[in-house]
Motif scaffolding. Structure first.
Motif, PDB file in Angstrom:
ATOM      1  N   ASP A 116     -65.019 -17.001 -15.787  1.00  0.00           N
ATOM      2  CA  ASP A 116     -65.154 -15.329 -15.903  1.00  0.00           C
ATOM      3  C   ASP A 116     -66.180 -15.089 -14.843  1.00  0.00           C
ATOM      4  O   ASP A 116     -66.778 -15.860 -14.286  1.00  0.00           O
ATOM      5  CB  ASP A 116     -66.123 -14.944 -17.349  1.00  0.00           C
ATOM      6  CG  ASP A 116     -64.960 -15.140 -18.412  1.00  0.00           C
ATOM      7  OD1 ASP A 116     -63.798 -15.272 -18.224  1.00  0.00           O
ATOM      8  OD2 ASP A 116     -65.415 -15.471 -19.272  1.00  0.00           O
ATOM      9  N   GLU A 117     -65.900 -13.926 -14.591  1.00  0.00           N
ATOM     10  CA  GLU A 117     -66.947 -13.149 -13.398  1.00  0.00           C
ATOM     11  C   GLU A 117     -67.864 -11.947 -13.764  1.00  0.00           C
ATOM     12  O   GLU A 117     -67.469 -11.447 -14.818  1.00  0.00           O
ATOM     13  CB  GLU A 117     -65.945 -12.651 -12.341  1.00  0.00           C
ATOM     14  CG  GLU A 117     -65.010 -13.763 -11.702  1.00  0.00           C
ATOM     15  CD  GLU A 117     -64.041 -13.238 -10.626  1.00  0.00           C
ATOM     16  OE1 GLU A 117     -63.082 -14.019 -10.245  1.00  0.00           O
ATOM     17  OE2 GLU A 117     -63.902 -12.120 -10.444  1.00  0.00           O
ATOM     18  N   LEU A 163     -63.351  -6.120  -8.464  1.00  0.00           N
ATOM     19  CA  LEU A 163     -63.100  -5.800  -9.892  1.00  0.00           C
ATOM     20  C   LEU A 163     -61.520  -6.458 -10.323  1.00  0.00           C
ATOM     21  O   LEU A 163     -60.565  -6.483  -9.624  1.00  0.00           O
ATOM     22  CB  LEU A 163     -63.050  -4.505 -10.336  1.00  0.00           C
ATOM     23  CG  LEU A 163     -64.374  -3.715 -10.595  1.00  0.00           C
ATOM     24  CD1 LEU A 163     -64.185  -2.222 -10.766  1.00  0.00           C
ATOM     25  CD2 LEU A 163     -65.005  -4.229 -11.769  1.00  0.00           C
ATOM     26  N   ASN A 164     -61.457  -7.299 -11.382  1.00  0.00           N
ATOM     27  CA  ASN A 164     -60.302  -7.559 -11.973  1.00  0.00           C
ATOM     28  C   ASN A 164     -60.368  -8.148 -13.122  1.00  0.00           C
ATOM     29  O   ASN A 164     -61.421  -7.966 -13.820  1.00  0.00           O
ATOM     30  CB  ASN A 164     -59.881  -9.022 -10.915  1.00  0.00           C
ATOM     31  CG  ASN A 164     -60.618 -10.224 -11.152  1.00  0.00           C
ATOM     32  OD1 ASN A 164     -60.791 -10.752 -12.069  1.00  0.00           O
ATOM     33  ND2 ASN A 164     -61.329 -10.541 -10.088  1.00  0.00           N
ATOM     34  N   THR A 165     -59.395  -8.512 -13.918  1.00  0.00           N
ATOM     35  CA  THR A 165     -59.382  -8.899 -15.281  1.00  0.00           C
ATOM     36  C   THR A 165     -60.324  -9.931 -15.797  1.00  0.00           C
ATOM     37  O   THR A 165     -60.558 -10.085 -16.971  1.00  0.00           O
ATOM     38  CB  THR A 165     -58.027  -9.188 -15.911  1.00  0.00           C
ATOM     39  OG1 THR A 165     -57.402 -10.240 -14.968  1.00  0.00           O
ATOM     40  CG2 THR A 165     -57.139  -8.147 -15.849  1.00  0.00           C
ATOM     41  N   LYS A 166     -60.804 -10.716 -14.780  1.00  0.00           N
ATOM     42  CA  LYS A 166     -61.554 -11.787 -15.259  1.00  0.00           C
ATOM     43  C   LYS A 166     -63.159 -11.322 -15.033  1.00  0.00           C
ATOM     44  O   LYS A 166     -63.855 -12.056 -15.538  1.00  0.00           O
ATOM     45  CB  LYS A 166     -61.753 -13.039 -13.953  1.00  0.00           C
ATOM     46  CG  LYS A 166     -60.448 -14.003 -14.263  1.00  0.00           C
ATOM     47  CD  LYS A 166     -60.407 -15.075 -13.384  1.00  0.00           C
ATOM     48  CE  LYS A 166     -59.887 -14.828 -12.291  1.00  0.00           C
ATOM     49  NZ  LYS A 166     -59.839 -15.659 -10.968  1.00  0.00           N
ATOM     50  N   THR A 167     -63.298 -10.085 -14.683  1.00  0.00           N
ATOM     51  CA  THR A 167     -64.689  -9.356 -14.674  1.00  0.00           C
ATOM     52  C   THR A 167     -64.970  -9.078 -16.101  1.00  0.00           C
ATOM     53  O   THR A 167     -64.425  -8.377 -16.677  1.00  0.00           O
ATOM     54  CB  THR A 167     -64.762  -8.049 -13.800  1.00  0.00           C
ATOM     55  OG1 THR A 167     -63.868  -8.385 -12.786  1.00  0.00           O
ATOM     56  CG2 THR A 167     -65.928  -7.784 -13.568  1.00  0.00           C
ATOM     57  N   LYS A 168     -66.239  -9.874 -16.699  1.00  0.00           N
ATOM     58  CA  LYS A 168     -66.514  -9.687 -17.994  1.00  0.00           C
ATOM     59  C   LYS A 168     -67.806  -8.587 -18.021  1.00  0.00           C
ATOM     60  O   LYS A 168     -68.122  -8.027 -19.181  1.00  0.00           O
ATOM     61  CB  LYS A 168     -66.967 -10.783 -18.693  1.00  0.00           C
ATOM     62  CG  LYS A 168     -65.847 -11.645 -18.679  1.00  0.00           C
ATOM     63  CD  LYS A 168     -64.847 -11.319 -19.868  1.00  0.00           C
ATOM     64  CE  LYS A 168     -63.394 -11.503 -20.237  1.00  0.00           C
ATOM     65  NZ  LYS A 168     -62.834 -12.240 -19.035  1.00  0.00           N
ATOM     66  N   GLN A 190     -66.857   3.815 -15.244  1.00  0.00           N
ATOM     67  CA  GLN A 190     -65.482   3.922 -15.478  1.00  0.00           C
ATOM     68  C   GLN A 190     -64.616   2.856 -14.863  1.00  0.00           C
ATOM     69  O   GLN A 190     -63.482   2.492 -15.450  1.00  0.00           O
ATOM     70  CB  GLN A 190     -65.165   5.356 -14.866  1.00  0.00           C
ATOM     71  CG  GLN A 190     -65.392   6.513 -16.076  1.00  0.00           C
ATOM     72  CD  GLN A 190     -65.575   7.851 -15.427  1.00  0.00           C
ATOM     73  OE1 GLN A 190     -65.413   8.049 -13.971  1.00  0.00           O
ATOM     74  NE2 GLN A 190     -65.785   9.028 -16.190  1.00  0.00           N
ATOM     75  N   LEU A 191     -65.026   2.607 -13.576  1.00  0.00           N
ATOM     76  CA  LEU A 191     -64.003   1.543 -12.943  1.00  0.00           C
ATOM     77  C   LEU A 191     -64.072   0.329 -13.533  1.00  0.00           C
ATOM     78  O   LEU A 191     -63.074  -0.460 -13.639  1.00  0.00           O
ATOM     79  CB  LEU A 191     -64.773   1.520 -11.554  1.00  0.00           C
ATOM     80  CG  LEU A 191     -64.570   2.504 -10.478  1.00  0.00           C
ATOM     81  CD1 LEU A 191     -65.248   2.472  -9.248  1.00  0.00           C
ATOM     82  CD2 LEU A 191     -62.800   2.500  -9.941  1.00  0.00           C
ATOM     83  N   ALA A 192     -65.281  -0.033 -13.989  1.00  0.00           N
ATOM     84  CA  ALA A 192     -65.437  -1.508 -14.718  1.00  0.00           C
ATOM     85  C   ALA A 192     -64.871  -1.366 -16.030  1.00  0.00           C
ATOM     86  O   ALA A 192     -64.042  -2.338 -16.384  1.00  0.00           O
ATOM     87  CB  ALA A 192     -66.992  -1.684 -15.034  1.00  0.00           C
ATOM     88  N   HIS A 193     -64.856  -0.371 -16.629  1.00  0.00           N
ATOM     89  CA  HIS A 193     -64.253  -0.307 -18.096  1.00  0.00           C
ATOM     90  C   HIS A 193     -62.527  -0.292 -17.698  1.00  0.00           C
ATOM     91  O   HIS A 193     -61.886  -0.941 -18.964  1.00  0.00           O
ATOM     92  CB  HIS A 193     -64.582   1.144 -18.864  1.00  0.00           C
ATOM     93  CG  HIS A 193     -65.992   0.820 -19.434  1.00  0.00           C
ATOM     94  ND1 HIS A 193     -66.292   2.094 -20.039  1.00  0.00           N
ATOM     95  CD2 HIS A 193     -66.684  -0.010 -19.729  1.00  0.00           C
ATOM     96  CE1 HIS A 193     -67.595   1.660 -20.500  1.00  0.00           C
ATOM     97  NE2 HIS A 193     -67.746   0.246 -20.458  1.00  0.00           N
ATOM     98  N   ALA A 194     -62.356   0.231 -16.849  1.00  0.00           N
ATOM     99  CA  ALA A 194     -60.762   0.210 -16.556  1.00  0.00           C
ATOM    100  C   ALA A 194     -60.212  -1.310 -16.582  1.00  0.00           C
ATOM    101  O   ALA A 194     -58.845  -1.577 -16.530  1.00  0.00           O
ATOM    102  CB  ALA A 194     -60.365   1.016 -15.369  1.00  0.00           C
ATOM    103  N   VAL A 195     -60.953  -2.229 -16.161  1.00  0.00           N
ATOM    104  CA  VAL A 195     -60.642  -3.670 -15.948  1.00  0.00           C
ATOM    105  C   VAL A 195     -61.068  -4.558 -17.366  1.00  0.00           C
ATOM    106  O   VAL A 195     -60.924  -5.592 -17.627  1.00  0.00           O
ATOM    107  CB  VAL A 195     -60.782  -4.418 -14.993  1.00  0.00           C
ATOM    108  CG1 VAL A 195     -60.146  -3.787 -13.611  1.00  0.00           C
ATOM    109  CG2 VAL A 195     -62.412  -4.577 -14.559  1.00  0.00           C
TER     110      VAL A 195
END
Ligand code: PLP
Length: 408
Positions: A116-117, A163-168, A190-195
């Motif tokens: 995870d990131e 940011l990507n889907t591994k970003t927790k 907003q950007l973080a929640h989008a992933v």
């Protein structure tokens, strides 16, 4: 718009402003480190210790019940202050650092696995770096860092690339204690929640200087310290969304955080008690309400307006000095002015200013990676709040000139 604060009246509320330091009027410009306390906070603390001492949540006797009522009343005041949905989303801790350690440990236990990131920024305070590093080492997670440009802005384009889907988790400072930069946190969230990532805002430096609405921002966690907003030492806040706090395991075990204890198995209390093991700092919690009420009475918008005027004045005056380099020139800035002077070590400057009664901060400001980014080891920092005035700025400028004459 010009601010309408009655600064002379406000100054009378802070007794420490009358203290002489090295036989000189105190010019207190270290507000980012900690703020002075108004009379009402000092009186509330004293009143508790003179008349009200009792533990909370434990007794049926009158003093304990009254103490518990006031202890919980502060929680509601904090809830209203940051516009949270529920008061049980407000957890008392020892400070911002403690809140971040709690979060990294407990959120990490519940939600972080190998690979995870976690994203931080180059302008984080050490207390928003090290707990996450410890977590990453423990879990095999990866730390990523948003770079800062030459003016002291976060590079949002680089953030988007990280940011990507591994970003927790994205744990980010709202206002930098070194640069004064006020980050565009709504966009970041907003950007973080989008992933699908969660966001923690380190509001240690913003809480006293601008209105914060956690629902409007939609941040998942928010942390700050009472001592940076005219409240007592030893108390911090962790705000978290109810469903996330419910999904996280306790951080510490002990009294108050349990529902039932047997040697076979212990069940835990509901929020917020689940995260509040042991006897808390009761007087400090009760007095913190007085601090927040005091700030609310004056109004954060008026405060922000005034502090902005003062920062602009200080910046334009300091720029007139020879050999000054300002560290942090973002467009959106709070009342923090960090600088270096060619040929003078910040510690020497700080020492000579102290002789003139002027308190500033010198050093790395617990942001060593940021210092490295700007190619310096240390900086001087003057930080302003609503009891400072132009006289303080003028004293700083004269003080720097005197120091320069002495040192160069
Ligand atoms: N984060 C920021 C941005 C800070 O400025 C500070 C303190 O200076 C902290 C965290 C740590 O706060 P505390 O020492 O109250 O835990």
């Amino acid at each position: 718009m010009k601010s309408r604060l009655d600064i002379k009246k406000i100054q009378k509320d802070f007794p420490q402003l009358d203290v002489l330091v090295n036989n000189k009027r105190l010019v207190y410009l270290d507000n980012a480190a900690t703020t002075l306390k108004p009379n009402i906070v000092i009186e509330t603390l004293t009143h508790y210790y003179q008349h009200q001492v009792a533990n909370v949540h434990r007794g049926v006797h009158s003093l304990s019940e009254e103490g518990t009522r006031r202890f919980e009343e502060t929680r509601q005041t904090i809830q209203n202050f940051i516009h949270a949905k529920f008061s049980h989303e407000i957890i008392y801790t020892k400070g911002t650092t403690d809140s971040l350690n709690l979060l990294a440990s407990s959120f990490g236990e519940a939600f972080i696995t190998k690979g995870d990131e976690i994203i931080l920024s180059q302008m984080e305070h050490h207390s928003n770096i090290v707990p996450w590093q410890i977590l990453c080492e423990k879990k095999g997670a990866i730390l990523k860092v948003i770079p800062v440009d030459d003016q002291g802005n976060l590079k949002l384009d680089e953030f988007k690339k990280l940011l990507n889907t591994k970003t927790k988790m994205v744990s980010i400072v709202h206002t930098s204690n070194t640069l004064g930069t006020v980050n565009p946190v709504k966009e970041i969230i907003q950007l973080a929640h989008a992933v699908g990532a969660k966001v923690c805002l380190d509001a240690a430096q913003s809480i006293a200087h601008q209105t914060i609405d956690v629902i409007e921002l939609d941040c998942d966690f928010l942390v700050f310290s009472a001592h940076k907003i005219y409240g007592p030492n030893g108390l911090g806040i962790l705000y978290g969304k109810e469903e996330l706090l419910n999904a996280m395991p306790p951080y510490q075990g002990g009294g108050a955080m349990i529902s039932e204890v047997t040697f076979e198995k212990t069940t835990y209390n509901i929020l917020p008690n689940k995260f509040e093991a042991g006897t808390p700092v009761i007087a400090e919690v009760i007095a913190f309400k007085a601090a927040l009420d005091y700030v609310s009475q004056i109004g954060l918008e008026e405060i922000a307006l005034y502090e902005h005027e003062l920062l602009e004045y200080a910046t334009s005056e300091i720029k007139k000095l020879k050999g000054i380099r300002i560290i942090g020139e973002a467009k959106e800035k709070s009342g923090v002015l960090s600088f270096v002077i060619e040929g003078i070590h910040p510690h020497d400057l700080g020492t000579l200013l102290d002789k003139q009664g002027i308190a500033i901060r010198t050093g790395h400001h617990c942001t060593q990676p940021l210092m490295k980014r700007f190619g310096i080891k240390a900086a001087a920092r003057a930080s302003f709040t609503f009891y400072n005035d132009k006289r303080d700025v003028d004293a700083l400028i004269t003080g720097i000139e005197k120091a320069r004459e002495f040192l160069l």
